[in-house]
Design an enzyme around this catalytic site. Structure first.
Site, PDB file in Angstrom:
ATOM      1  CD  GLU A 197      49.115  44.898  38.690  1.00  0.00           C
ATOM      2  OE1 GLU A 197      49.996  45.619  38.178  1.00  0.00           O
ATOM      3  OE2 GLU A 197      49.373  43.988  39.504  1.00  0.00           O
TER       4      GLU A 197
ATOM      5  CG  ASP B 183      51.821  37.825  42.470  1.00  0.00           C
ATOM      6  OD1 ASP B 183      50.908  36.984  42.380  1.00  0.00           O
ATOM      7  OD2 ASP B 183      51.632  39.038  42.265  1.00  0.00           O
ATOM      8  CB  SER B 184      50.942  37.174  38.039  1.00  0.00           C
ATOM      9  OG  SER B 184      50.035  37.866  38.877  1.00  0.00           O
TER      10      SER B 184
ATOM     11  CE1 TYR C  95      51.966  35.502  34.788  1.00  0.00           C
ATOM     12  CE2 TYR C  95      52.006  33.863  36.542  1.00  0.00           C
ATOM     13  CZ  TYR C  95      52.675  34.670  35.644  1.00  0.00           C
ATOM     14  OH  TYR C  95      54.043  34.629  35.593  1.00  0.00           O
TER      15      TYR C  95
ATOM     16  CB  CYS D  47      43.010  37.015  43.761  1.00  0.00           C
ATOM     17  SG  CYS D  47      44.115  38.030  42.739  1.00  0.00           S
ATOM     18  CB  THR D  48      48.161  37.494  46.414  1.00  0.00           C
ATOM     19  OG1 THR D  48      48.615  37.452  45.054  1.00  0.00           O
ATOM     20  CG2 THR D  48      48.279  36.111  47.035  1.00  0.00           C
ATOM     21  CG  HIS D  49      46.551  41.630  42.417  1.00  0.00           C
ATOM     22  ND1 HIS D  49      47.348  40.568  42.106  1.00  0.00           N
ATOM     23  CD2 HIS D  49      47.047  42.690  41.721  1.00  0.00           C
ATOM     24  CE1 HIS D  49      48.279  40.953  41.242  1.00  0.00           C
ATOM     25  NE2 HIS D  49      48.121  42.239  40.992  1.00  0.00           N
TER      26      HIS D  49
ATOM     27  CB  CYS E 270      50.282  34.035  42.291  1.00  0.00           C
ATOM     28  SG  CYS E 270      49.162  34.278  40.907  1.00  0.00           S
ATOM     29  CG  ASN E 271      45.032  32.667  45.657  1.00  0.00           C
ATOM     30  OD1 ASN E 271      44.681  31.884  46.526  1.00  0.00           O
ATOM     31  ND2 ASN E 271      45.438  33.894  45.948  1.00  0.00           N
ATOM     32  CB  THR E 272      46.100  32.725  39.027  1.00  0.00           C
ATOM     33  OG1 THR E 272      45.182  33.690  39.541  1.00  0.00           O
ATOM     34  CG2 THR E 272      45.680  32.310  37.638  1.00  0.00           C
TER      35      THR E 272
HETATM   36  N1  DGL Z   1      47.779  37.624  42.295  1.00  0.00           N
HETATM   37  C1  DGL Z   1      47.169  36.633  41.448  1.00  0.00           C
HETATM   38  C2  DGL Z   1      46.384  35.639  42.294  1.00  0.00           C
HETATM   39  O1  DGL Z   1      46.601  35.530  43.489  1.00  0.00           O
HETATM   40  C3  DGL Z   1      46.261  37.140  40.373  1.00  0.00           C
HETATM   41  C4  DGL Z   1      46.769  38.176  39.462  1.00  0.00           C
HETATM   42  C5  DGL Z   1      46.730  37.774  38.038  1.00  0.00           C
HETATM   43  O2  DGL Z   1      45.646  37.535  37.466  1.00  0.00           O
HETATM   44  O3  DGL Z   1      47.821  37.717  37.482  1.00  0.00           O
HETATM   45  O4  DGL Z   1      45.557  34.931  41.771  1.00  0.00           O
END
Ligand code: DGL
Length: 292
Positions: free
Chosen positions: A154, A12-13, A44, A204-206, A75-77
């Site tokens: 974050e 993940d990012s 990301y 988004c996993t966040h 991470c979806n991105t």
């Molecule tokens: N966790 C990332 C996702 O699932 C997004 C976080 C990022 O922007 O780096 O898209």
């Protein structure tokens, strides 16, 4: 080490992918996980597709060199930007979180109107719309970019080492008046715009960490789904078919690597999200990830 006992690589990012890693650890308790979070280059979601694609390959090569049996892009991105190229180039199978998130949305919706809450890059790529409409071309998909959510998460996570205690004492620490206001502003286009979605996928996993304010903004009639469970199911299926599921006698060891310079902060926030202490954390430099 037996082939089946090699770890599952999770990338993940930053910290968000630990929501997926947690689901994997809880559902597949005999599997070892090797997690890498590129915290230093997070977020990301505001970067270009080319840049994120390069980061995915760097992390993928690094994990493959560390002998993982499969890689999960949690991470979806990063999935939107780099899943295809990672599958084409890396020597191990690679799965992402968007197809599973799309399946979760399709399983949930009754009105066939689905909102996708994600980073600007994920929405821009159209990857969710394609994945959902590959399953049911009659579903209307409303992408809703949420540029500030990753930073909100974050920032809350960086507030100290007592996240778990604060959570137990004060309840949902992310559900503050300021966060509710920002989440409501961001969701306004799908809540007030007449989209009439009955399901919103957290793309988004966040974002599962912001589920409190998100549910509040959407109201009780909209279901909120995420990709962690479906991703874990897909992972289990692939490992079973490849005869690579770790045996029930295997004692798993989880390892975590981060590009962050602040290991203590990663440990505190990471343990909170993962639901158990991150015992083995190492720093990986950007040069090492880049293979220099
Ligand atoms: N966790 C990332 C996702 O699932 C997004 C976080 C990022 O922007 O780096 O898209």
């Amino acid at each position: 080490m037996l082939d089946s006992e090699r770890p599952i690589g999770v990338f993940d990012s930053g910290l968000g992918g630990l929501t997926v890693a947690r689901c994997i650890a809880e559902s597949l308790p005999h599997e070892s996980i090797y997690y890498v979070g590129d915290t230093k280059r997070c977020p990301y979601g505001v970067r270009s597709e080319e840049e994120v694609r390069a980061f995915v390959l760097q992390a993928g090569h690094w994990l493959a060199e560390h002998d993982v049996k499969i890689m999960v892009i949690a991470c979806n991105t990063a999935t939107a930007a780099g899943l295809r190229i990672a599958q084409q180039i890396l020597p191990v199978p690679v799965i992402g979180v968007i197809a599973p998130g799309a399946r979760a949305a399709i399983n949930s919706t009754r009105t066939r109107k689905v909102g996708v809450l994600a980073t600007p890059l994920t929405v821009r790529t159209g990857a969710y719309t394609r994945a959902i409409q590959d399953l049911d071309a009659g579903v209307n998909v409303y992408g809703c970019p949420a540029p500030s959510f990753v930073e909100i998460v974050e920032r809350e996570l960086a507030t100290g080492a007592h996240l778990q205690e604060r959570w137990l004492q004060d309840g949902d620490i992310f559900d503050t008046p300021e966060n509710r206001a920002e989440v409501e502003r961001t969701l306004a286009p799908i809540v007030e715009g007449g989209a009439q979605v009955d399901t919103v996928v957290l793309g988004c996993t966040h974002f599962p960490l912001l589920a409190g304010p998100i549910r509040h903004a959407l109201g009780p009639d909209v279901r909120v789904v995420s990709s962690a469970e479906e991703t874990t199911r897909e992972l289990e299926d692939i490992l079973r078919r490849r005869n690579q599921l770790a045996g029930i006698g295997h004692r798993p060891t989880h390892r975590f690597a981060t590009t962050s310079d602040n290991i203590a902060e990663f440990a505190a926030a990471g343990s909170f999200i993962f639901g158990q202490p991150l015992k083995s954390i190492e720093h990986v430099s950007l040069d090492e990830l880049r293979g220099l």
